[in-house]
Structures are given as C-alpha cells and as structure tokens.
Design an enzyme around this catalytic site. Structure first.
Site, PDB file in Angstrom:
ATOM      1  N   HIS A   1       3.522   6.573  -6.760  1.00  0.00           N
ATOM      2  CA  HIS A   1       2.592   7.944  -7.785  1.00  0.00           C
ATOM      3  C   HIS A   1       3.986   8.964  -7.466  1.00  0.00           C
ATOM      4  CE1 HIS A   1      -1.591   9.864  -6.973  1.00  0.00           C
ATOM      5  NE2 HIS A   1      -0.423   9.928  -8.696  1.00  0.00           N
TER       6      HIS A   1
ATOM      7  N   HIS B   1       0.959  -1.604  -0.045  1.00  0.00           N
ATOM      8  CA  HIS B   1      -0.189  -0.310   0.418  1.00  0.00           C
ATOM      9  C   HIS B   1       0.706   1.717  -0.195  1.00  0.00           C
ATOM     10  CE1 HIS B   1      -3.871   2.185   1.454  1.00  0.00           C
ATOM     11  NE2 HIS B   1      -2.726   3.241   1.898  1.00  0.00           N
ATOM     12  N   GLU B   2       1.572   1.146   1.030  1.00  0.00           N
ATOM     13  CA  GLU B   2       2.711   2.633   1.206  1.00  0.00           C
ATOM     14  C   GLU B   2       3.292   2.319  -0.257  1.00  0.00           C
ATOM     15  OE1 GLU B   2       1.417   4.615   2.939  1.00  0.00           O
ATOM     16  OE2 GLU B   2       0.348   3.269   4.374  1.00  0.00           O
TER      17      GLU B   2
ATOM     18  N   HIS C   1       1.701   4.279  -2.608  1.00  0.00           N
ATOM     19  CA  HIS C   1       1.589   6.052  -3.294  1.00  0.00           C
ATOM     20  C   HIS C   1       3.613   6.610  -3.143  1.00  0.00           C
ATOM     21  CE1 HIS C   1      -1.510   6.497  -0.393  1.00  0.00           C
ATOM     22  NE2 HIS C   1      -1.975   5.669   0.663  1.00  0.00           N
TER      23      HIS C   1
END
Length: 597
Positions: A396, A389-390, A393
């Site tokens: 991105h 998940h991290e 980020h």
C-alpha cells in the site's frame, strides 16, 4: 531448555536493512542536528501563511520537507529500539526523536489555524491562481473542515508540545510489557522447558496437551496480576488524556474526536457494534464446534486458540511462506507480484524473535525509505498469514509513494487494514485451491476462521471495551482495576457465552497494546469486512476491472477521505452491508468446517 536467541545470533539475511536509511549512528546524529536546525525556518512564516498563494505554497512545501526528514530520523530510532527494547542507547535515540517530532509539530502548529482564518472562497482563489498549490486542494479542504475543532495558534502550539506527555503512557506500557516483564518458564509435555513470552503465548496455547495449555494460561495471567495496578494506572491515564484532548478541541466525546480525524461518521462504529451483536450466534457456534473438535464438555479460555483439527499446526518455514504468499498475490497482477518478491529479496523483513525484541508485527518505513516489516516468526501457518498481512501494508505504501506527493503519502488505518486483509483472503483461497494435503487444508481453513474470529469479533469486542471505558471517564466514574476487569469480563462472557470465562481472562485487556491508541481497533473489523468484499471481486473471473480498481485504490493514499476511497473500489462502508456480508462468509466457512468435523 528452549531459549530466545540474542540479536547477535540472528543471520543478517533475516534482519531488516536499516543501514539503507543511515549507514551509521553517526549519520543519524548528523541528520538529527540538521533537521533540528531547520525548525526555526518555519517561524519566519508565522502570521503570513495566507498573505497570498505563493506564500501559502512555500510554507507548505517547507513543512513537508522538514517532516520528511523528521520521519526518517524517528523511524530509524524507533526500529533500532524495537530490535532490542532493552538497549539504552536506542531508547535514548527514540526519546530524542520523539521530542524532535513533537518540536516539529509545535513549530508547524500555526499553519492550520492561519489557513482556517481565511474563508473557503479566499483559499479557493489562491489555489486557482498559484501554480503547484492545486496539489494541496484536498489537504486544504480537510483543514477547513476541522475549523470548528482547531484552537488558536497559541493553544495549538501548547497541545503540540504536550503531545509527547499525553502519549507517554503508551511508552510506559511498552517498556513494562516488552523490556521489564519476564514471564514464567513452564515444563512442556515432552519434559523440556520453555519461557512464556508475549510472542509465543498464543502459540503455546495451541499445544495438544490441555493441562499444559491451562498451565500456560494461568501462569501468564498471574504474572500480569503482579503488575495489575501499574497497568491499570497507565490505561486510566491514557483514557483521561483522550478525553481531555477531545474536550480541548470542543468534541462531546473522545470517540467522536478520534473518528472525526479521518472523517469517519460515528454511525460506522455503531453499525459495526450492532451488526456483530446481531450475529453473535455465529461466534457461539464456532465456540461450540471447537468444543466438539476437541472432545470436551465445556470450552475453557485456554482452548480458544486450539485449531479445530486433529494435529498441531504444520511447520511452515519462512522460505516456504514467502513462496506461497508471492504465488497467491499473482491475482493482483505480475507487477504487484514481482514487487513483493523484490522486497522480500531486499531485506524488508526482520524475521525472527530475539531477546528484548518488540512483540507482535508491523509494517514501517517512510516516504523516502523502503518498507520495513517487523516479525516474530514462529514457523506456523499463523506467521505466514501475518507476513501476508504486513506485506499488504508495505505494498500500500509503495503504490501510494509512486503516485502521490508526500502530503498524501500516509493513509488512514481505516483503509490500511483493507490492504492487509485482502492479502490474507487471497492467500487463503490460493492455499485451498493448490495444496493437496487435506490436513494442511483443514489447518488453512481453521486459520482463516480464527482470523475472522479474532479480527471481526474480537476487535469489535475490543472496540466496545474502549467505548465503555472512555464513557465511564466522561461520566465522571473512577476507572479502577476492578472496574476495568468488570467491563472486560462482562464483554468476554457475552461474546463467548458457550465457554467458561475464568477470572484470569478478565485481565486479558492488560496485554493489548492497541488500547493505548485511541479508538484504533475497530478499524481491523471494518477492514476485514471491506477486504472480504474486495477479494471476492478480485477473484471473480467475470470482474476484469476489479484488480485494477483495487490497485488504483492503493495508489491514492490519503488523496480522498476513507469512505470515498472505498466507494471508488466498490465497497460502501457507510452501510451495514459489508459487515453483514463478511459475517455471512464466516458462516459459510463454519458450515464447511462443521462437515469436516
């Protein structure tokens, strides 16, 4: 006795490389003083911003240079504090950096009102006649869009100065929850002892011994009861700050103000609440299936985190999690995969829990640094999904920095949670496709179902809680501890109807730090909805353009408004369809788990 290690006991290879920002604290001090001295440079442009295109371009360039430096100063201080929230030196660094950030915002506060004093035609003419100014075309459009909610330069400066104060309740809460509070030490079924922490609480609630789970649940929330009035006061004032700030900017509600910033229609929020309520039967079925899997007559609140499997979560080392995650992300192409691996090898991640460390997980860093990921690794499947998940980020940010100037290097949370949740979906499918151990596969399926539950349903419940508590204040009602407990307890009973909602869980709102970030959590729910649609496209062998379209979406940062960005990637969040589609997938996974049970 199990204990959390000191920071000094963690091997360097498992810590993030903050020295890549500033090699020493002395370098940070120098950077702080340098950027602080530059704030007055902005003032020379006051009253002249729209004199001509060249002046407008110059002041925007100067502001961006200063803000880039401020963000580095702040990020370093904050992450040093997060390593050990009891460290008073870094508490002081962070406080100074917050003041600097507030001062910088104040120093630049005249720019937007002066831009808004010009007409759209005048700004367009400047953009067309000034080399380089076209870079700011979307930013200028956004500023002009907000004209009706921007005050005079004097008032804007005052609001910027007050931001440090109005946001102070979050800091008070975090210091209480992470530095000052110590939770009970309980005896485990094997006779050893473990201290409950913010980080291991949900892990302890996955223990097979039901009596132990009940002890953990009740002990944890009884400790929160001891600070109930303090936390309620902090939350009440956070809500009041949201409401008063919205009123100062001529909004009818705090929710409208929060959503207007990223240009998200309030209807998106309402569509989410309505769609989820229309599908509460699926969550109720999940709760009932959990009761069947556990063999209990009634599901209790301390049963909700239990997996629907016959064993506890298999151990997953950090190294194994990295390997599986990198393999799963191959669906996005070799370049993406290689960049993730390089990041993991370059100490992006602060892996393990230590005493005083900020709870939870996040991805940080700035335009001029590598990404940094805070984790509190627990050697389980959940931690592996959090890492994926991290990393979403972080990647991105990497793709955005590569393609966009600083002014568009950030991105709204509305789209940020798409990038993170796509990674979770890809990891789930990879593990289900490649891992042969059936017990492990059931745990993976359970983990993804739990993430649907906690992301789509739970965050929507949180969003409704925020909506209701803010509405109470806006209607002049008192936000007392009892009132907040009542709102939260009623929602918990509605969402988890088949389960027994005890008095302890009514205080669960007290442990949620995201409530101090106004109307933030709904974006987790919209994010997973969009991510499910995008991941299905990426994994579809007949959709050859899906991965490239997705990477293009990552590369745009905030160059377009959130709904436009997602439409470009193939998802229309202006309708109920993506939310319903995600809920349908959740239902399909429930069917699969029901067969296994």
């Amino acid at each position: 006795m199990s204990s959390v290690p000191e920071r000094s006991e963690i091997d360097t290879e498992y810590t993030w490389d903050l020295e890549s920002i500033y090699a020493t604290d002395e370098e940070w001090e120098e950077a702080f003083e340098t950027v602080q001295s530059r704030l007055d440079d902005l003032k020379q442009y006051e009253g002249q911003v729209t004199d001509d295109g060249e002046t407008l371009y110059s002041v925007l360039q100067l502001r961006d240079e200063i803000m880039r430096e401020v963000s580095m100063v702040y990020s370093y201080a904050r992450m040093r504090k997060d390593e050990d929230t009891t460290n008073q030196q870094y508490q002081a660094f962070t406080a100074r950096a917050q003041s600097l950030s507030s001062d910088a915002s104040s120093a630049a506060s005249f720019i937007d009102p002066e831009i808004q004093s010009a007409t759209r035609e005048e700004i367009t003419a400047m953009v067309e006649s000034t080399e380089g100014l076209e870079t700011y075309d979307h930013y200028l459009d956004d500023v002009l869009r907000m004209k009706a909610h921007t005050r005079s330069a004097e008032v804007e400066e005052l609001l910027a100065d007050l931001s440090e104060v109005t946001g102070g309740t979050s800091e008070v809460y975090n210091m209480l929850a992470n530095a000052d509070m110590e939770f009970a030490t309980v005896e485990k079924p094997d006779g050893s002892s473990v201290q409950i922490t913010q980080n291991n609480f949900t892990t302890l609630l996955k223990n097979q011994d039901r009596e132990f789970r009940q002890t953990v649940h009740e002990s944890f929330y009884e400790d929160w009861a001891d600070v109930r009035n303090t936390v309620a006061a902090a939350y009440k004032n956070a809500v009041k700050a949201d409401v008063k700030t919205a009123q100062a900017r001529y909004y009818d509600t705090a929710r409208e103000a929060a959503l207007d910033g990223p240009n998200v229609p309030v209807e998106v929020y309402d569509n989410l609440l309505e769609s989820v309520r229309e599908n509460l039967d699926k969550l109720h079925r999940h709760t009932e299936l959990k009761g069947e899997a556990l063999g209990v007559d009634e599901v209790e609140m301390w049963d909700l985190y239990m997996p629907m499997t016959e064993t506890e979560s298999p151990d997953v080392s950090y190294e194994q999690a990295c390997e599986w995650t990198v393999e799963a992300l191959g669906a996005l192409g070799e370049e993406y995969q290689e960049r993730v691996q390089a990041g993991l090898d370059s100490r992006w991640v602060d892996v393990y829990e230590n005493k005083g460390k900020q709870s939870g997980a996040y991805s940080g860093g700035t335009y001029d640094t590598q990404p940094f990921i805070l984790m509190n690794w627990q050697d389980d499947i959940s931690s592996m999904f959090t890492l994926a998940h991290e990393l979403g980020h972080s990647m991105h940010s990497q793709y955005t920095k590569q393609e966009q100037p600083y002014v568009y290097s950030g991105y709204e949370i509305f789209v940020a949670e798409v990038a993170s949740t796509v990674n979770e979906a890809l990891l789930t499918q990879h593990l289900l496709d490649t891992v042969e151990d059936e017990t492990f596969r059931r745990h993976v399926l359970n983990e993804y179902l739990e993430r649907f539950r906690s992301t789509l349903y739970r965050q929507t419940m949180f969003a409704d809680f925020e909506h209701q508590t803010h509405k109470l204040v806006e209607e002049g009602e008192a936000l007392t501890p009892d009132a907040v407990d009542q709102v939260y307890g009623d929602l918990k009973r509605e969402f988890y109807e088949p389960a027994n909602v005890d008095e302890h869980i009514e205080r669960e709102w007290m442990r949620i730090p995201h409530f101090y970030y106004s109307f933030y959590v709904y974006q987790y729910a919209t994010g997973i909805s969009a991510a499910v649609a995008l991941s299905q496209k990426i994994l579809d062998p007949d959709d050859e353009a899906a991965a490239d379209d997705y990477l293009n979406f990552l590369s745009k940062g905030s160059r377009e408004y959130p709904l436009e960005l997602l439409q470009g990637a193939g998802v229309d969040m202006g309708t109920k369809e993506p939310v319903q589609a995600a809920l349908d997938v959740y239902g399909e996974y429930l069917d699969e788990m029901a067969e296994l049970i």
